[in-house]
Design an enzyme around this catalytic site. Structure first.
Site, PDB file in Angstrom:
ATOM      1  N   GLU A  45      39.648  29.060  33.333  1.00  0.00           N
ATOM      2  CA  GLU A  45      39.849  29.591  31.989  1.00  0.00           C
ATOM      3  C   GLU A  45      41.133  28.959  31.455  1.00  0.00           C
ATOM      4  O   GLU A  45      42.177  29.049  32.116  1.00  0.00           O
ATOM      5  CB  GLU A  45      39.993  31.120  32.056  1.00  0.00           C
ATOM      6  CG  GLU A  45      40.088  31.705  30.667  1.00  0.00           C
ATOM      7  CD  GLU A  45      40.193  33.227  30.651  1.00  0.00           C
ATOM      8  OE1 GLU A  45      40.155  33.850  31.723  1.00  0.00           O
ATOM      9  OE2 GLU A  45      40.333  33.771  29.540  1.00  0.00           O
ATOM     10  N   ARG A 270      40.282  33.776  48.244  1.00  0.00           N
ATOM     11  CA  ARG A 270      41.271  33.039  47.482  1.00  0.00           C
ATOM     12  C   ARG A 270      42.499  32.741  48.333  1.00  0.00           C
ATOM     13  O   ARG A 270      42.759  33.405  49.325  1.00  0.00           O
ATOM     14  CB  ARG A 270      41.641  33.710  46.171  1.00  0.00           C
ATOM     15  CG  ARG A 270      42.209  35.091  46.230  1.00  0.00           C
ATOM     16  CD  ARG A 270      42.756  35.530  44.860  1.00  0.00           C
ATOM     17  NE  ARG A 270      41.777  35.459  43.779  1.00  0.00           N
ATOM     18  CZ  ARG A 270      42.052  34.952  42.559  1.00  0.00           C
ATOM     19  NH1 ARG A 270      43.239  34.498  42.255  1.00  0.00           N
ATOM     20  NH2 ARG A 270      41.132  34.941  41.631  1.00  0.00           N
ATOM     21  N   LYS A 280      48.492  34.009  37.296  1.00  0.00           N
ATOM     22  CA  LYS A 280      48.808  33.292  36.067  1.00  0.00           C
ATOM     23  C   LYS A 280      49.642  34.163  35.141  1.00  0.00           C
ATOM     24  O   LYS A 280      50.529  33.686  34.457  1.00  0.00           O
ATOM     25  CB  LYS A 280      47.498  32.947  35.356  1.00  0.00           C
ATOM     26  CG  LYS A 280      47.099  31.491  35.450  1.00  0.00           C
ATOM     27  CD  LYS A 280      45.891  31.267  34.560  1.00  0.00           C
ATOM     28  CE  LYS A 280      44.701  30.769  35.348  1.00  0.00           C
ATOM     29  NZ  LYS A 280      43.434  30.920  34.631  1.00  0.00           N
TER      30      LYS A 280
END
Ligand code: ATP
Ligand code: MG
Length: 555
Positions: A45, A270, A280
């Site tokens: 994204e 992850r 982020k």
């Protein structure tokens, strides 16, 4: 053997049975995709810069496609208009390229808005979606809990014709934000909450970086993502573990919208790293609050930061390979990343002499005004990298750490009365320590033995220490930036910003470093690996980032 090898990681990398590849092997054996080559995608994204966790996903998607002779797309998952920006799009492309990967297709999920809308109309016509007037709070209240089933919305029984009209009106901007949503009609009693009539479309009047104001309804991630994958002909949609519970919905969307050869979603754990943060949102806050110099601050775990810090793409790819893929979340020691950087740079870069916290050495028996050149090797592990000339004279600097007036136990470097080898030059003995009024050392008065020139045959006696040096007259001044880990464990165990994460020092370097170009990497002999900072280095100023020290802290 090099001192810093990493047997556990090597073994893990070798034995690595990548479970994703096992699944793909099986799909190929069963000819599940009817001979179609493996197709993957990396779908960030564009709402921030990529970090080292994304590098893991990038390596996995691109190398899986490569392994099977397939293709990998770069797709910007830009279905949320509010947080996305073209600055991020550009940085992501640069980062993927820098890591050494070439995408097959470059796509924007927002280019598929029309198809997504068509698919929604199909769902409505088939009685698989309905327009709901409940508010977000009401929808939450109706949803139920892990132990209780949800309740059906009173609008769930609307007919297809009415739903079509309402959905078209939603698109035509007839309603306020939040006034209506489109929901899937699945099962309010499902034990998987994701299947309790999830929202597919919401109304949001926000300008989109790609489609501008063309749309006022936007698809939700769980609806959009499988359609994006299907449009691109993705065979294996690799994502992180938190989407595991969403997989039944992913499959439902593809089945209900009737895609042939639907992609298969596969989840992996992850990457988490010690001593840093990888969200982020947090990184963005650091950049915005000025806690760091920007997204590419060399302390940041962003790919841009890691690149500026001096890590190579080869080191990052090696790291991603060594950590492998797994199904359970864990935290990797950042020392492994540092180890990979060291291993990669060791055979590649030339060494240079640099001293910090300098102590002046005066060689009292050296010919007055004299000087000479000695030769030192460029890389002590690789004679093929040749030698270079270093000026030597009666006035030199050594590292502050290489002298102790009162030596501690097992200190074999310079101290009064001791003799050491000056690397590539001579044996030098310290005879006298000179100090200023404040008691600070101003110079060491030493003598050298002209019979001990390096490379000149057998040594007359043994010395225990070898230290490096620079010639005082020709030394050039450089700036060195040392980086600590971004985060520390603060009080109450919460991560806190490390206040000493940047320490700047002056260094005195051999003359060759006066010509260092931005981005050039060196080993500073006996110190570590350094890069001339891309942004701060120019003709008149040489600023070096410490990439990684020589010694491994890996346990
Ligand atoms: P963040 O939570 O840091 O904002 P994200 O998951 O929202 O990250 P995306 O841009 O959606 O970021 O991620 C793109 C791809 O990278 C996704 O497939 C995601 O699963 C993967 N990814 C993100 N973070 C990690 C990580 N730490 N380890 C491995 N893969 C990751
Ligand atoms: Mg995300």
């Amino acid at each position: 053997m090099p001192e810093s090898t990493h047997p556990e990681a090597d073994a893990a990398a070798e034995a690595s049975t990548n479970f994703i590849h096992l699944i793909i092997d099986r799909d190929i054996a069963e000819d599940k995709y009817q001979g179609k080559p493996v197709q993957t995608r990396f779908p960030p994204e564009p709402n921030g810069y990529l970090h080292i966790g994304h590098a893991k996903a990038i390596c996995l998607n691109f190398s899986t496609a490569e392994k099977y002779g397939g293709a990998c797309n770069l797709r910007f998952d830009d279905t949320n208009p509010v947080k996305e920006d073209t600055e991020y799009v550009d940085s992501i492309e640069e980062d993927v390229r820098w890591l050494g990967f070439k995408w097959t297709g470059l796509y924007f999920a927002s280019d598929y808005f029309d198809t997504m809308y068509e698919c929604a109309l199909k769902l409505i016509r088939n009685g698989k979606a309905f327009v709901d007037d409940l508010s977000a709070d009401e929808i939450r209240a109706y949803r139920g809990t892990l132990t209780e089933p949800g309740r059906e919305s009173p609008h769930r029984t609307r007919g297809a014709e009415e739903n079509l009209r309402l959905f078209e009106e939603m698109r035509a901007s007839r309603y306020a934000d939040g006034e209506k949503v489109l929901r899937a009609k699945i099962d309010m009693a499902s034990p998987n909450i994701n299947l309790r009539d999830p929202v597919l479309y919401r109304i949001a009047r926000a300008e989109h970086h790609n489609t501008g104001n063309q749309w006022c309804i936007y698809p939700m991630y769980d609806y959009a993502h499988p359609i994006e994958d299907a449009i691109e002909g993705i065979t294996h949609s690799i994502c992180t573990l938190e989407f595991e519970d969403h997989r039944p919905l992913y499959d439902w969307v593809l089945e209900a919208t009737e895609w042939p050869l639907p992609p298969r979603q596969i989840e992996f754990a992850r990457l988490n790293l010690t001593d840093t943060v990888m969200s982020k949102r947090y990184l963005k806050a650091l950049v915005e609050n000025g806690g760091v110099e920007g997204w590419d601050d060399p302390r940041m775990p962003t790919i841009a930061g890691i690149r500026r810090r001096g890590y190579t793409p080869e080191a990052i790819r090696d790291f991603c390979e060594r950590i492998g893929v797994s199904k359970s979340n864990s935290t990797v020691d950042i020392a492994l990343l540092e180890h990979c950087a060291r291993e990669d740079l060791k055979p590649k870069v030339e060494s240079r002499n640099v001293v910090v916290d300098p102590v002046k050495v005066v060689i009292t028996n050296y010919p007055a005004g004299g000087g000479e050149e000695v030769r030192v090797e460029n890389n002590k592990d690789d004679p093929a990298m040749g030698t270079r000339a270093l000026p030597f004279s009666g006035e030199l600097y050594i590292d502050g750490a290489d002298f102790m007036e009162v030596p501690e136990k097992k200190y074999f470097r310079l101290f009064p009365g001791n003799e050491v080898r000056f690397k590539g030059a001579y044996f030098v003995k310290c005879n006298e320590v000179c100090k200023d009024e404040a008691g600070a050392v101003t110079e060491l008065r030493c003598t050298y033995d002209p019979e001990t020139k390096s490379g000149g045959g057998p040594e007359p006696r043994k010395v225990k220490g070898t230290i490096h040096w620079v010639d005082a007259k020709t030394a050039v001044k450089i700036q060195i930036r040392y980086y600590g880990h971004l985060m520390l464990e603060g009080e109450n165990g919460e991560p806190a910003l490390n206040p000493d994460s940047l320490i700047e020092k002056e260094g005195w370097a051999e003359p060759a470093l006066a010509g260092a170009k931005p981005g050039e990497r060196f080993q500073f002999f006996r110190h570590g690996y350094y890069i001339a900072d891309e942004t701060l280095t120019n003709e008149s100023s040489k600023v070096f980032n410490e990439i990684v020290g020589l010694k491994s802290s890996w346990k």
